[in-house]
Design a protein around this motif. Structure first.
Motif, PDB file in Angstrom:
ATOM      1  N   MET A   1      -2.977   3.818   9.089  1.00  0.00           N
ATOM      2  CA  MET A   1      -2.102   3.684   7.707  1.00  0.00           C
ATOM      3  C   MET A   1      -0.431   3.727   8.197  1.00  0.00           C
ATOM      4  SD  MET A   1      -2.035   6.251   4.235  1.00  0.00           S
ATOM      5  CE  MET A   1      -3.830   6.177   4.432  1.00  0.00           C
ATOM      6  N   SER A   2       0.192   3.041   7.119  1.00  0.00           N
ATOM      7  CA  SER A   2       1.435   2.810   7.112  1.00  0.00           C
ATOM      8  C   SER A   2       2.369   4.104   7.501  1.00  0.00           C
ATOM      9  CB  SER A   2       2.077   2.339   5.958  1.00  0.00           C
ATOM     10  OG  SER A   2       3.458   2.661   6.071  1.00  0.00           O
ATOM     11  N   LYS A   3       3.530   3.849   8.508  1.00  0.00           N
ATOM     12  CA  LYS A   3       4.321   5.197   8.541  1.00  0.00           C
ATOM     13  C   LYS A   3       4.941   5.607   7.569  1.00  0.00           C
ATOM     14  CE  LYS A   3       7.188   2.200  11.146  1.00  0.00           C
ATOM     15  NZ  LYS A   3       8.064   1.519  11.824  1.00  0.00           N
ATOM     16  N   LEU A   4       5.217   4.913   6.390  1.00  0.00           N
ATOM     17  CA  LEU A   4       5.552   5.152   4.756  1.00  0.00           C
ATOM     18  C   LEU A   4       4.762   6.131   4.371  1.00  0.00           C
ATOM     19  CD1 LEU A   4       7.335   2.014   3.517  1.00  0.00           C
ATOM     20  CD2 LEU A   4       8.320   4.132   4.475  1.00  0.00           C
ATOM     21  N   LEU A   5       3.355   6.028   4.497  1.00  0.00           N
ATOM     22  CA  LEU A   5       2.482   6.706   3.697  1.00  0.00           C
ATOM     23  C   LEU A   5       1.752   7.792   4.525  1.00  0.00           C
ATOM     24  CD1 LEU A   5       0.796   3.398   2.200  1.00  0.00           C
ATOM     25  CD2 LEU A   5       2.706   4.654   1.391  1.00  0.00           C
ATOM     26  N   ALA A   6       1.812   9.008   3.967  1.00  0.00           N
ATOM     27  CA  ALA A   6       1.130  10.061   4.612  1.00  0.00           C
ATOM     28  C   ALA A   6      -0.412  10.088   4.514  1.00  0.00           C
ATOM     29  CB  ALA A   6       1.569  11.435   4.003  1.00  0.00           C
ATOM     30  N   ASP A   7      -1.081  10.772   5.011  1.00  0.00           N
ATOM     31  CA  ASP A   7      -2.743  10.873   4.843  1.00  0.00           C
ATOM     32  C   ASP A   7      -2.794  11.971   4.172  1.00  0.00           C
ATOM     33  OD1 ASP A   7      -5.398  11.181   5.400  1.00  0.00           O
ATOM     34  OD2 ASP A   7      -5.270  11.173   7.547  1.00  0.00           O
ATOM     35  N   PRO A   8      -3.801  11.641   2.834  1.00  0.00           N
ATOM     36  CA  PRO A   8      -3.718  12.982   1.897  1.00  0.00           C
ATOM     37  C   PRO A   8      -4.695  14.101   2.591  1.00  0.00           C
ATOM     38  CG  PRO A   8      -4.982  10.855   1.358  1.00  0.00           C
ATOM     39  CD  PRO A   8      -4.095  10.515   2.395  1.00  0.00           C
ATOM     40  N   ALA A   9      -5.589  13.775   3.739  1.00  0.00           N
ATOM     41  CA  ALA A   9      -6.372  14.546   4.331  1.00  0.00           C
ATOM     42  C   ALA A   9      -5.630  15.668   4.744  1.00  0.00           C
ATOM     43  CB  ALA A   9      -7.292  13.994   5.311  1.00  0.00           C
ATOM     44  N   THR A  10      -4.181  15.616   5.261  1.00  0.00           N
ATOM     45  CA  THR A  10      -3.346  16.516   5.944  1.00  0.00           C
ATOM     46  C   THR A  10      -2.748  17.371   4.779  1.00  0.00           C
ATOM     47  OG1 THR A  10      -1.529  15.197   5.904  1.00  0.00           O
ATOM     48  CG2 THR A  10      -2.973  14.983   7.957  1.00  0.00           C
ATOM     49  N   LEU A  11      -3.174  17.157   3.594  1.00  0.00           N
ATOM     50  CA  LEU A  11      -2.550  17.992   2.552  1.00  0.00           C
ATOM     51  C   LEU A  11      -3.266  18.808   1.862  1.00  0.00           C
ATOM     52  CD1 LEU A  11      -0.122  15.166   1.059  1.00  0.00           C
ATOM     53  CD2 LEU A  11       0.545  16.807   2.572  1.00  0.00           C
TER      54      LEU A  11
ATOM     55  N   ALA B   1       1.288  10.451  -0.393  1.00  0.00           N
ATOM     56  CA  ALA B   1      -0.103  10.251   0.156  1.00  0.00           C
ATOM     57  C   ALA B   1      -0.957   9.834  -0.529  1.00  0.00           C
ATOM     58  CB  ALA B   1      -0.504  11.916   0.746  1.00  0.00           C
ATOM     59  N   PRO B   2      -0.973   8.526  -0.823  1.00  0.00           N
ATOM     60  CA  PRO B   2      -1.901   7.741  -2.037  1.00  0.00           C
ATOM     61  C   PRO B   2      -3.292   8.085  -1.469  1.00  0.00           C
ATOM     62  CG  PRO B   2      -0.404   6.307  -0.963  1.00  0.00           C
ATOM     63  CD  PRO B   2      -0.089   7.539  -0.322  1.00  0.00           C
ATOM     64  N   ARG B   3      -4.242   8.216  -2.391  1.00  0.00           N
ATOM     65  CA  ARG B   3      -5.573   8.445  -1.967  1.00  0.00           C
ATOM     66  C   ARG B   3      -6.314   7.099  -2.294  1.00  0.00           C
ATOM     67  NH1 ARG B   3      -7.755  12.477  -5.605  1.00  0.00           N
ATOM     68  NH2 ARG B   3      -9.538  12.166  -4.528  1.00  0.00           N
ATOM     69  N   PHE B   4      -6.574   6.237  -1.351  1.00  0.00           N
ATOM     70  CA  PHE B   4      -7.280   5.194  -1.390  1.00  0.00           C
ATOM     71  C   PHE B   4      -8.912   5.367  -1.512  1.00  0.00           C
ATOM     72  CE2 PHE B   4      -3.598   4.290   0.883  1.00  0.00           C
ATOM     73  CZ  PHE B   4      -2.815   3.297   0.108  1.00  0.00           C
ATOM     74  N   ASP B   5      -9.562   4.511  -2.408  1.00  0.00           N
ATOM     75  CA  ASP B   5     -10.723   4.647  -2.741  1.00  0.00           C
ATOM     76  C   ASP B   5     -11.781   4.125  -1.229  1.00  0.00           C
ATOM     77  OD1 ASP B   5     -10.944   1.900  -2.613  1.00  0.00           O
ATOM     78  OD2 ASP B   5     -11.535   1.547  -4.740  1.00  0.00           O
ATOM     79  N   ALA B   6     -12.926   3.960  -1.511  1.00  0.00           N
ATOM     80  CA  ALA B   6     -13.877   3.653  -0.338  1.00  0.00           C
ATOM     81  C   ALA B   6     -13.714   2.340   0.243  1.00  0.00           C
ATOM     82  CB  ALA B   6     -15.247   3.978  -0.672  1.00  0.00           C
ATOM     83  N   ALA B   7     -13.230   1.603  -0.678  1.00  0.00           N
ATOM     84  CA  ALA B   7     -12.710   0.118  -0.360  1.00  0.00           C
ATOM     85  C   ALA B   7     -11.587  -0.126   0.123  1.00  0.00           C
ATOM     86  CB  ALA B   7     -12.946  -0.994  -1.452  1.00  0.00           C
TER      87      ALA B   7
END
Length: 152
Positions: A1-11, A23-29
């Motif tokens: 993941m980009s340094k600009l974008l946080a991992d939603p799993a950490t929130l 922390a955008p939640r991207f779909d399975a694709a």
């Protein structure tokens, strides 16, 4: 993941929905859906998708970048047509799985590859008991055959 974008799993749920971390939640694709609207008029111009790279490029450059599902590559809006989109504002929904991109559309003002301002130039109607599409009358602002003649 980009340094600009946080991992939603950490929130936590509250941090995701009420906090200030993007922390955008991207779909399975690996995609997030984007609705693009024109600044000022709020006309819906198009619906597209971004992956993390396209979203990062959009944030870093201020120019809309998308993920082309049909071509399976990053697509800088207007790279061929000259119809670029300057980002005015990027919004996310409550659970960060959709984006609204507010843009100034450049060039001739056509966001659609058909040469129209909007990709939403038809409306559904029931005619003689059948669903049909009616043109809304949006003018064609450029000739797609001419603009995209050199494209595969």
């Amino acid at each position: 993941m980009s340094k600009l974008l946080a991992d939603p799993a950490t929130l936590t749920h509250d941090q995701l929905e009420e906090g200030t971390v993007f922390a955008p939640r991207f779909d399975a694709a690996g995609l997030v859906t984007v609705v693009t609207v024109e600044a000022g008029s709020n006309d819906v111009l198009m619906l597209a998708h971004m992956n993390a790279e396209a979203l990062t490029l959009t944030l870093e450059t201020g120019i809309a970048h998308y993920w082309s599902r049909s071509r399976a590559k990053i697509w800088k809006k207007g790279e061929t047509s000259g119809e670029t989109q300057q980002v005015v504002e990027l919004r996310t929904d409550c659970d960060q799985d959709a984006i609204v991109l507010v843009v100034n559309q450049s060039g001739r003002g056509a966001a659609c590859h058909t040469g129209r301002k909007s990709c939403f130039y038809r409306r559904a109607a029931v005619i003689d008991g059948q669903a049909a599409l009616e043109d809304t009358g949006l003018p064609i602002l450029f000739d797609p055959a001419e603009v995209y003649a050199s494209q595969p």
